[in-house]
Scaffold this motif. Sequence first.
Motif, PDB file in Angstrom:
ATOM      1  N   GLN A 326       0.818  -1.206   0.000  1.00 20.05           N
ATOM      2  CA  GLN A 326       0.000   0.000   0.000  1.00 20.05           C
ATOM      3  C   GLN A 326       0.855   1.260   0.000  1.00 20.05           C
ATOM      4  O   GLN A 326       0.320   2.376   0.029  1.00 20.05           O
ATOM      5  CB  GLN A 326      -0.909   0.001   1.233  1.00 20.05           C
ATOM      6  N   GLU A 327       2.185   1.082  -0.082  1.00 22.68           N
ATOM      7  CA  GLU A 327       3.095   2.225  -0.007  1.00 22.68           C
ATOM      8  C   GLU A 327       4.045   2.309  -1.188  1.00 22.68           C
ATOM      9  O   GLU A 327       4.778   3.286  -1.328  1.00 22.68           O
ATOM     10  CB  GLU A 327       3.902   2.141   1.294  1.00 22.68           C
ATOM     11  N   SER A 328       4.064   1.274  -2.038  1.00 18.17           N
ATOM     12  CA  SER A 328       4.930   1.273  -3.216  1.00 18.17           C
ATOM     13  C   SER A 328       4.275   0.389  -4.274  1.00 18.17           C
ATOM     14  O   SER A 328       3.151  -0.085  -4.093  1.00 18.17           O
ATOM     15  CB  SER A 328       6.328   0.751  -2.860  1.00 18.17           C
ATOM     16  N   ASP A 329       4.999   0.166  -5.375  1.00 19.48           N
ATOM     17  CA  ASP A 329       4.450  -0.689  -6.429  1.00 19.48           C
ATOM     18  C   ASP A 329       4.876  -2.142  -6.271  1.00 19.48           C
ATOM     19  O   ASP A 329       4.684  -2.957  -7.169  1.00 19.48           O
ATOM     20  CB  ASP A 329       4.860  -0.170  -7.809  1.00 19.48           C
ATOM     21  N   ALA A 330       5.447  -2.491  -5.131  1.00 22.93           N
ATOM     22  CA  ALA A 330       5.859  -3.875  -4.886  1.00 22.93           C
ATOM     23  C   ALA A 330       4.631  -4.764  -4.710  1.00 22.93           C
ATOM     24  O   ALA A 330       3.631  -4.366  -4.104  1.00 22.93           O
ATOM     25  CB  ALA A 330       6.740  -3.954  -3.644  1.00 22.93           C
ATOM     26  N   SER A 331       4.715  -5.963  -5.254  1.00 23.34           N
ATOM     27  CA  SER A 331       3.618  -6.925  -5.111  1.00 23.34           C
ATOM     28  C   SER A 331       4.172  -8.327  -5.292  1.00 23.34           C
ATOM     29  O   SER A 331       5.276  -8.521  -5.820  1.00 23.34           O
ATOM     30  CB  SER A 331       2.505  -6.661  -6.130  1.00 23.34           C
ATOM     31  N   GLY A 332       3.401  -9.288  -4.868  1.00 17.44           N
ATOM     32  CA  GLY A 332       3.828 -10.674  -5.012  1.00 17.44           C
ATOM     33  C   GLY A 332       2.669 -11.611  -4.751  1.00 17.44           C
ATOM     34  O   GLY A 332       1.543 -11.187  -4.465  1.00 17.44           O
ATOM     35  N   SER A 333       2.938 -12.892  -4.860  1.00 17.59           N
ATOM     36  CA  SER A 333       1.925 -13.909  -4.587  1.00 17.59           C
ATOM     37  C   SER A 333       2.559 -15.019  -3.762  1.00 17.59           C
ATOM     38  O   SER A 333       3.788 -15.175  -3.729  1.00 17.59           O
ATOM     39  CB  SER A 333       1.346 -14.476  -5.886  1.00 17.59           C
ATOM     40  N   TYR A 334       1.700 -15.790  -3.114  1.00 16.84           N
ATOM     41  CA  TYR A 334       2.198 -16.884  -2.281  1.00 16.84           C
ATOM     42  C   TYR A 334       1.157 -17.993  -2.279  1.00 16.84           C
ATOM     43  O   TYR A 334      -0.022 -17.758  -2.002  1.00 16.84           O
ATOM     44  CB  TYR A 334       2.455 -16.404  -0.849  1.00 16.84           C
ATOM     45  N   GLY A 335       1.585 -19.207  -2.614  1.00 21.40           N
ATOM     46  CA  GLY A 335       0.686 -20.351  -2.635  1.00 21.40           C
ATOM     47  C   GLY A 335       0.825 -21.199  -1.389  1.00 21.40           C
ATOM     48  O   GLY A 335       1.927 -21.372  -0.854  1.00 21.40           O
ATOM     49  N   LEU A 336      -0.290 -21.734  -0.916  1.00 22.04           N
ATOM     50  CA  LEU A 336      -0.270 -22.568   0.282  1.00 22.04           C
ATOM     51  C   LEU A 336      -1.420 -23.557   0.242  1.00 22.04           C
ATOM     52  O   LEU A 336      -2.408 -23.357  -0.475  1.00 22.04           O
ATOM     53  CB  LEU A 336      -0.372 -21.729   1.548  1.00 22.04           C
ATOM     54  N   SER A 337      -1.266 -24.629   1.005  1.00 22.33           N
ATOM     55  CA  SER A 337      -2.326 -25.617   1.176  1.00 22.33           C
ATOM     56  C   SER A 337      -2.656 -25.734   2.654  1.00 22.33           C
ATOM     57  O   SER A 337      -1.751 -25.800   3.494  1.00 22.33           O
ATOM     58  CB  SER A 337      -1.896 -26.985   0.634  1.00 22.33           C
ATOM     59  N   LEU A 338      -3.942 -25.757   2.960  1.00 19.48           N
ATOM     60  CA  LEU A 338      -4.412 -25.888   4.333  1.00 19.48           C
ATOM     61  C   LEU A 338      -5.190 -27.190   4.450  1.00 19.48           C
ATOM     62  O   LEU A 338      -6.178 -27.398   3.740  1.00 19.48           O
ATOM     63  CB  LEU A 338      -5.306 -24.705   4.712  1.00 19.48           C
ATOM     64  N   ALA A 339      -4.738 -28.064   5.330  1.00 23.54           N
ATOM     65  CA  ALA A 339      -5.380 -29.362   5.512  1.00 23.54           C
ATOM     66  C   ALA A 339      -6.508 -29.259   6.529  1.00 23.54           C
ATOM     67  O   ALA A 339      -6.542 -28.357   7.368  1.00 23.54           O
ATOM     68  CB  ALA A 339      -4.350 -30.393   5.967  1.00 23.54           C
ATOM     69  N   ARG A 340      -7.433 -30.214   6.464  1.00 18.48           N
ATOM     70  CA  ARG A 340      -8.522 -30.257   7.429  1.00 18.48           C
ATOM     71  C   ARG A 340      -7.977 -30.271   8.856  1.00 18.48           C
ATOM     72  O   ARG A 340      -7.018 -30.981   9.161  1.00 18.48           O
ATOM     73  CB  ARG A 340      -9.359 -31.518   7.234  1.00 18.48           C
ATOM     74  N   ALA A 341      -8.598 -29.502   9.711  1.00 12.06           N
ATOM     75  CA  ALA A 341      -8.322 -29.456  11.154  1.00 12.06           C
ATOM     76  C   ALA A 341      -7.020 -28.754  11.502  1.00 12.06           C
ATOM     77  O   ALA A 341      -6.762 -28.495  12.674  1.00 12.06           O
ATOM     78  CB  ALA A 341      -8.329 -30.857  11.766  1.00 12.06           C
ATOM     79  N   LYS A 342      -6.180 -28.418  10.517  1.00 11.79           N
ATOM     80  CA  LYS A 342      -4.903 -27.762  10.791  1.00 11.79           C
ATOM     81  C   LYS A 342      -5.063 -26.244  10.731  1.00 11.79           C
ATOM     82  O   LYS A 342      -5.983 -25.710  10.117  1.00 11.79           O
ATOM     83  CB  LYS A 342      -3.846 -28.202   9.776  1.00 11.79           C
ATOM     84  N   ALA A 343      -4.134 -25.534  11.387  1.00  4.81           N
ATOM     85  CA  ALA A 343      -4.108 -24.075  11.352  1.00  4.81           C
ATOM     86  C   ALA A 343      -2.799 -23.629  10.713  1.00  4.81           C
ATOM     87  O   ALA A 343      -1.726 -24.134  11.069  1.00  4.81           O
ATOM     88  CB  ALA A 343      -4.232 -23.495  12.761  1.00  4.81           C
ATOM     89  N   GLY A 344      -2.892 -22.705   9.765  1.00  7.02           N
ATOM     90  CA  GLY A 344      -1.707 -22.239   9.054  1.00  7.02           C
ATOM     91  C   GLY A 344      -1.531 -20.735   9.173  1.00  7.02           C
ATOM     92  O   GLY A 344      -2.509 -19.979   9.099  1.00  7.02           O
ATOM     93  N   THR A 345      -0.287 -20.301   9.364  1.00  8.15           N
ATOM     94  CA  THR A 345       0.049 -18.881   9.443  1.00  8.15           C
ATOM     95  C   THR A 345       1.084 -18.554   8.379  1.00  8.15           C
ATOM     96  O   THR A 345       2.168 -19.147   8.357  1.00  8.15           O
ATOM     97  CB  THR A 345       0.622 -18.513  10.824  1.00  8.15           C
ATOM     98  N   VAL A 346       0.748 -17.627   7.477  1.00 11.65           N
ATOM     99  CA  VAL A 346       1.712 -17.125   6.499  1.00 11.65           C
ATOM    100  C   VAL A 346       2.376 -15.892   7.096  1.00 11.65           C
ATOM    101  O   VAL A 346       1.694 -14.956   7.525  1.00 11.65           O
ATOM    102  CB  VAL A 346       1.023 -16.772   5.168  1.00 11.65           C
ATOM    103  N   VAL A 347       3.705 -15.901   7.138  1.00 10.50           N
ATOM    104  CA  VAL A 347       4.470 -14.772   7.674  1.00 10.50           C
ATOM    105  C   VAL A 347       5.250 -14.143   6.525  1.00 10.50           C
ATOM    106  O   VAL A 347       6.188 -14.743   5.989  1.00 10.50           O
ATOM    107  CB  VAL A 347       5.430 -15.220   8.792  1.00 10.50           C
ATOM    108  N   LEU A 348       4.844 -12.937   6.131  1.00 12.62           N
ATOM    109  CA  LEU A 348       5.517 -12.214   5.049  1.00 12.62           C
ATOM    110  C   LEU A 348       6.764 -11.525   5.589  1.00 12.62           C
ATOM    111  O   LEU A 348       6.699 -10.760   6.551  1.00 12.62           O
ATOM    112  CB  LEU A 348       4.572 -11.173   4.449  1.00 12.62           C
ATOM    113  N   ARG A 349       7.919 -11.798   4.956  1.00  9.08           N
ATOM    114  CA  ARG A 349       9.158 -11.122   5.334  1.00  9.08           C
ATOM    115  C   ARG A 349       9.475  -9.965   4.396  1.00  9.08           C
ATOM    116  O   ARG A 349       9.939  -8.918   4.834  1.00  9.08           O
ATOM    117  CB  ARG A 349      10.316 -12.121   5.347  1.00  9.08           C
ATOM    118  N   ALA A 350       9.250 -10.143   3.096  1.00  6.29           N
ATOM    119  CA  ALA A 350       9.536  -9.067   2.137  1.00  6.29           C
ATOM    120  C   ALA A 350       8.844  -9.362   0.820  1.00  6.29           C
ATOM    121  O   ALA A 350       8.716 -10.518   0.402  1.00  6.29           O
ATOM    122  CB  ALA A 350      11.045  -8.922   1.925  1.00  6.29           C
ATOM    123  N   LEU A 351       8.392  -8.278   0.147  1.00  7.40           N
ATOM    124  CA  LEU A 351       7.844  -8.388  -1.201  1.00  7.40           C
ATOM    125  C   LEU A 351       8.932  -8.083  -2.220  1.00  7.40           C
ATOM    126  O   LEU A 351       9.800  -7.237  -1.972  1.00  7.40           O
ATOM    127  CB  LEU A 351       6.695  -7.397  -1.395  1.00  7.40           C
TER     128      LEU A 351
END
Length: 491
Positions: A326-351
């Motif tokens: 929201q402050e520059s033109d940097a952007s990216g994507s990230y793919g992930l899979s979430l299994a039943r009953a599990k909890a997932g946290t995506v931690v962004l370090r840098a775009l």
Amino acid sequence: MESPARAALLVAVTLGLSGCFESQRDETFNDTVAGDDVDVRVLHAVTDAPALRLEADGEVQTETLDYGRVATFSLPANHYRFEAAGYTGREAPEPLLDNLEGNLTEGMRHDLLLAGSLEDSDARAILLEQDDEPFEPEEEDEENGEEEGDGDGDSDGDEPLRDVRFRVAHLAPDFEAVDLYLGGDTSGSPDVTLPYGNASEALRVESGVYRVQITPAGGSNVIYDSDRVLGWDTGDDLLLAVTPATGVQGEGDLSLIEVDGEQSRRVPDMQQDAGFEFVNASTESVEVASAEGPIATDTVDPLGSKAPEGYEGVEAGSYTLAIDSQESDASGSYGLSLARAKAGTVVLRALPPSSSDESTQASLLINDARPVATNARARILNTWFKDPENDGQAEPVDVYLVEGSGCESPLSGNGVVPEPVVSNLSYGNSSSMLPVQAGDYQLVVTEPGDPGNRLLCDDSVSLKTQGLYELVVARPQGSSESGLIQVSRVR
């Protein structure tokens, strides 16, 4: 038909939350010479117990057994007293289940099933015995197509090849008895009917992909549905343990642990959800969206999280996140899979910069979302970019968890410098899920091997029993801002 698997209840009287039990000792083994070695397989299915250490007559047989996992060992045939201690964050494993007695019979193989709940004071152990003969799938006769051992000369060769064997154990105390069906039709007779604490006889079926559905005995309401995800191959000799549902809850009441030899896997109900959280450990505010829909679009500030009150419930599946600064033109994507009953946290370090071919720098933390009755559990992720040599390579850190508050002298308050809970933790890496006693803590980050060189102290860490915590130590590259980002789930 196989001989019935004999289920011998090892314990009879509950003695409190600790899960201690007594049983009547079988005196037939007193003063006898131990027999030949027999194989024992132990399954940890106590839904709210930490990792366990199992002893037999005071000798450690299994050092660390996590929930849903199995371990194997051999002992001379004899009468044994088993004890299970849990890793609860104290200095030594804490006794949780003891006075578990039973006979290991010569010529038999044994499954020791630890089940129930510590909090509900119904933890128990069940010992299954079966003839110690290797499973040999039935084969068709090469000359006339009859199954080997089939004395019916009128066979037309259309009988299915029953090359998979399985047993079912009912380990869910909330249901007195259950019916189990293989397939999508629950209107006919069940394949297995079981009261709680018992195991079925061994059944043979044809190899293939199966769906398991479970109803209360005699009822029609499906309380567990695996979906068609159970792939059974020729020669598989399986144990299906019916257990209470754990983790992120959906509409399912039960779960299944499938055991094949020394391997096991948990198969949640098809209606159990997953949990999702997004943490921004970068320097810029970002907008996070998912093309697949269930993950809501949100703006997340630096050193902030998407759902501060806990995980967002979403359908299990694969997702692609679109992450835009929201402050520059940097952007990216990230793919992930979430299994039943599990909890997932995506931690962004840098775009990556907009003109770059670099990938989004992010970590994915997955936990089982299972509360433990004896302690909290915490994992530490290092996103502290410390680059004293200015070569673009972050240095590792040591991390301490010290009881107390104030951050005045957390590592020398009592004159003794404690050991770090995680040593030499590299940038972008995380610890294992650590058992920690409930309490208020100071999280301290230092140079590796140098507790006097403190980088961060945060005394806001308050851990609760049954809580799960992801602790992200954050200092983005090129920024002077730093801090601790906490993601928690407490039942």
